[in-house]
Design an enzyme around this catalytic site. Sequence first.
Site, mmCIF file in Angstrom:
data_model
loop_
_atom_site.group_PDB
_atom_site.id
_atom_site.type_symbol
_atom_site.label_atom_id
_atom_site.label_comp_id
_atom_site.label_asym_id
_atom_site.label_seq_id
_atom_site.Cartn_x
_atom_site.Cartn_y
_atom_site.Cartn_z
ATOM 1 N N LYS A 89 37.998 37.531 40.623
ATOM 2 C CA LYS A 89 36.951 38.491 40.933
ATOM 3 C C LYS A 89 36.558 38.982 39.623
ATOM 4 O O LYS A 89 37.311 39.597 38.946
ATOM 5 C CB LYS A 89 37.424 39.724 41.873
ATOM 6 C CG LYS A 89 36.276 40.747 42.279
ATOM 7 C CD LYS A 89 36.608 41.560 43.180
ATOM 8 C CE LYS A 89 35.558 43.016 43.130
ATOM 9 N NZ LYS A 89 35.896 43.978 44.096
ATOM 10 N N LYS A 132 29.059 54.508 44.582
ATOM 11 C CA LYS A 132 30.307 55.331 45.009
ATOM 12 C C LYS A 132 30.430 56.619 44.315
ATOM 13 O O LYS A 132 29.290 57.150 43.820
ATOM 14 C CB LYS A 132 31.512 54.456 43.965
ATOM 15 C CG LYS A 132 31.935 53.047 44.318
ATOM 16 C CD LYS A 132 32.725 52.688 43.448
ATOM 17 C CE LYS A 132 33.238 51.325 43.718
ATOM 18 N NZ LYS A 132 34.178 51.220 44.964
ATOM 19 N N GLU A 151 31.305 44.138 47.529
ATOM 20 C CA GLU A 151 30.758 43.229 46.668
ATOM 21 C C GLU A 151 31.508 42.002 46.193
ATOM 22 O O GLU A 151 31.318 40.880 46.168
ATOM 23 C CB GLU A 151 30.008 43.597 45.565
ATOM 24 C CG GLU A 151 30.952 43.806 44.455
ATOM 25 C CD GLU A 151 31.934 44.800 44.568
ATOM 26 O OE1 GLU A 151 31.830 45.610 45.615
ATOM 27 O OE2 GLU A 151 33.002 44.626 43.803
ATOM 28 N N ARG A 205 34.176 40.195 47.730
ATOM 29 C CA ARG A 205 33.886 39.202 48.808
ATOM 30 C C ARG A 205 32.920 38.310 48.571
ATOM 31 O O ARG A 205 32.961 37.097 49.028
ATOM 32 C CB ARG A 205 34.304 39.689 50.148
ATOM 33 C CG ARG A 205 33.288 40.684 50.854
ATOM 34 C CD ARG A 205 33.711 41.432 51.960
ATOM 35 N NE ARG A 205 34.410 42.728 51.450
ATOM 36 C CZ ARG A 205 35.213 43.611 52.493
ATOM 37 N NH1 ARG A 205 34.866 43.351 53.530
ATOM 38 N NH2 ARG A 205 35.813 44.795 52.040
HETATM 39 N N1 BES Z 1 36.508 47.361 43.734
HETATM 40 C C1 BES Z 1 36.497 47.797 45.005
HETATM 41 C C2 BES Z 1 37.965 48.025 45.403
HETATM 42 C C3 BES Z 1 38.799 49.174 44.815
HETATM 43 C C4 BES Z 1 38.862 50.450 45.180
HETATM 44 C C5 BES Z 1 39.496 48.589 43.801
HETATM 45 C C6 BES Z 1 39.528 51.330 44.634
HETATM 46 C C7 BES Z 1 40.429 49.552 43.362
HETATM 47 C C8 BES Z 1 40.283 50.974 43.460
HETATM 48 C C9 BES Z 1 35.784 47.099 46.066
HETATM 49 O O1 BES Z 1 34.680 46.422 45.694
HETATM 50 C C10 BES Z 1 35.277 48.178 46.896
HETATM 51 O O2 BES Z 1 34.375 48.935 46.621
HETATM 52 N N2 BES Z 1 35.604 48.004 48.190
HETATM 53 C C11 BES Z 1 35.425 48.962 49.464
HETATM 54 C C12 BES Z 1 35.189 48.125 50.503
HETATM 55 C C13 BES Z 1 34.416 49.019 51.486
HETATM 56 C C14 BES Z 1 33.053 49.160 51.294
HETATM 57 C C15 BES Z 1 34.555 48.045 52.885
HETATM 58 C C16 BES Z 1 36.481 50.061 49.558
HETATM 59 O O3 BES Z 1 37.557 49.685 49.414
HETATM 60 O O4 BES Z 1 36.113 51.099 49.814
HETATM 61 ZN ZN ZN Z 2 34.610 45.807 43.680
HETATM 62 MN MN MN Z 3 32.807 47.618 45.725
#
Ligand code: BES
Ligand code: ZN
Ligand code: MN
Length: 494
Positions: free
Chosen positions: A267, A279, A351, A353
């Site tokens: 990724k 976020k 994003e 996935r």
């Molecule tokens: N890059 C993030 C995941 C992440 C979160 C990595 C915290 C490291 C620390 C990923 O793209 C993401 O935002 N995932 C979301 C998924 C959700 C929207 C289903 C998440 O984990 O909140």
């Molecule tokens: Zn991410």
């Molecule tokens: Mn994300």
Amino acid sequence: MQFHASGMSAARQRTACAIVGVHEGAAMTGSARALDRACGGVIGRLLRRGDFSGKTGEVLPILAARKGPAERVLLVGLGPRSGYGRKQYRRAVVVATQWLAKSGAANALSYLAVDPVPGAEPYYAARHAVESVSSTLYRIPDLKSGRKPPRPKLARIGIAVPVADLVAARRGIKDGRGVAAGMALMRDLANLPANVCTPTYLAGAARKLAAEHKSVRARVLDVREIRRLKMGSFLSVTRGSDEPPRLIVLEYRGASSREAPVALVGKGITFDTGGISLKQPPGMDEMKFDMSGAASVFGAFKALATIGAAVNVVGIIPTCENMPSGRATRPGDIVTSMSGKTIEVLNTDAEGRLILCDGISYARRFKPSAVVDIATLTGACVIALGAHYCGLFSPDEKLASAIAAAGERADDRAWRLPVAEEYSDLLKSNFADMANVAGREAGAITAACFLWKFTDGLRWAHLDIAGSAYLSGSQKGSTGRPVPLLVDWLLHGR
Ligand code: BES
Ligand code: ZN
Ligand code: MN
């Protein structure tokens, strides 16, 4: 840094600093006793006086006699003999290295691997020493404007081992050097800020890697070629960004061309704002690390090329930014992935996935023997496992246990979580083949199950490294993980 192995009996050479382990209760190791004899009994006298207890993390430098095997002897605490193992051994190497870096010693000879390390064969004792020393000496290529602190004088480290272990130790040093170079590359890339480390920058890093190593080839696809491949899912993520996306394809050929390659899919989100599903501000800077999966693929390639490993590997890195804008993908938008499957994007922050599923589809053209994707995929994985284990997902029992075993050996652990229909059912959509998110529950697992839908007929595993790839707070920075796991699996575990 130079590393070399020397047989214990040959280790009569004089060193600027001999590193010797002592167990708690001032109990000398076998190598300490041998060195003590050679140094006229200074170590024993010191221990009897009670100057050093041997607790883990304790260090004490002593000046040895003018003649003899060492100018100085650095005593390092190994903790109680009964609890001694890999962890305490690595800790001893780290504290010794920290002391050496601050000292004026230009070379050192570690006797820590002369005494058996429970849980680490001689190969791993040597390899872990090289990795621990290198990790400890790693410095972030920071952009501080002040004068840089002076570089440590330390340039050469010897690893003394019993003569019978020399061959294994030399192999361990060689592989350790490769892993260390790979980890350093991963950390350098991941630590860079997102205004420097753009998809274009990563493409340049791929070309540089290929220029440095004959065994590595790099191809970079731009947005027109990505469109031609019909990677509608990947393209939906980059839409909001002014930075152009790239699809980076690395190839490492170390084995016969008849041997099917392993595909590593990383990724490469160079910054994840969440997109329209924006976020929260606290800690958002850490989303520059959202390309750690990609960086780990670079790191694995650097390691394999440095070692000259006898494997074939392809690296596939979809890389872009996830930004909000007037052109950005909206929640509810439906996109068509390279596989033809349609996806309802309910949350633009899921994003990773979306770019990985197209990366996995692209991997098919290499007819890989296995596909492993590596991603900082979910916050839920951080909640589940914290920083110590990364999440390991695979419907293939053999592949999962091989990867988990490699993680154990490499001291870079992965813990298996399930992929199962019950969870993928949660991704149902009324409007498309699937949604890109399910509810709050089992977030790391439903993310893995999303990818699973794109892996029909492939031997596939997924590593969620959201918790393990970087540290927060005062130690903020990339860890270089899971490069040791990946390399161990590719070298010894497939
Ligand atoms: N890059 C993030 C995941 C992440 C979160 C990595 C915290 C490291 C620390 C990923 O793209 C993401 O935002 N995932 C979301 C998924 C959700 C929207 C289903 C998440 O984990 O909140
Ligand atoms: Zn991410
Ligand atoms: Mn994300």
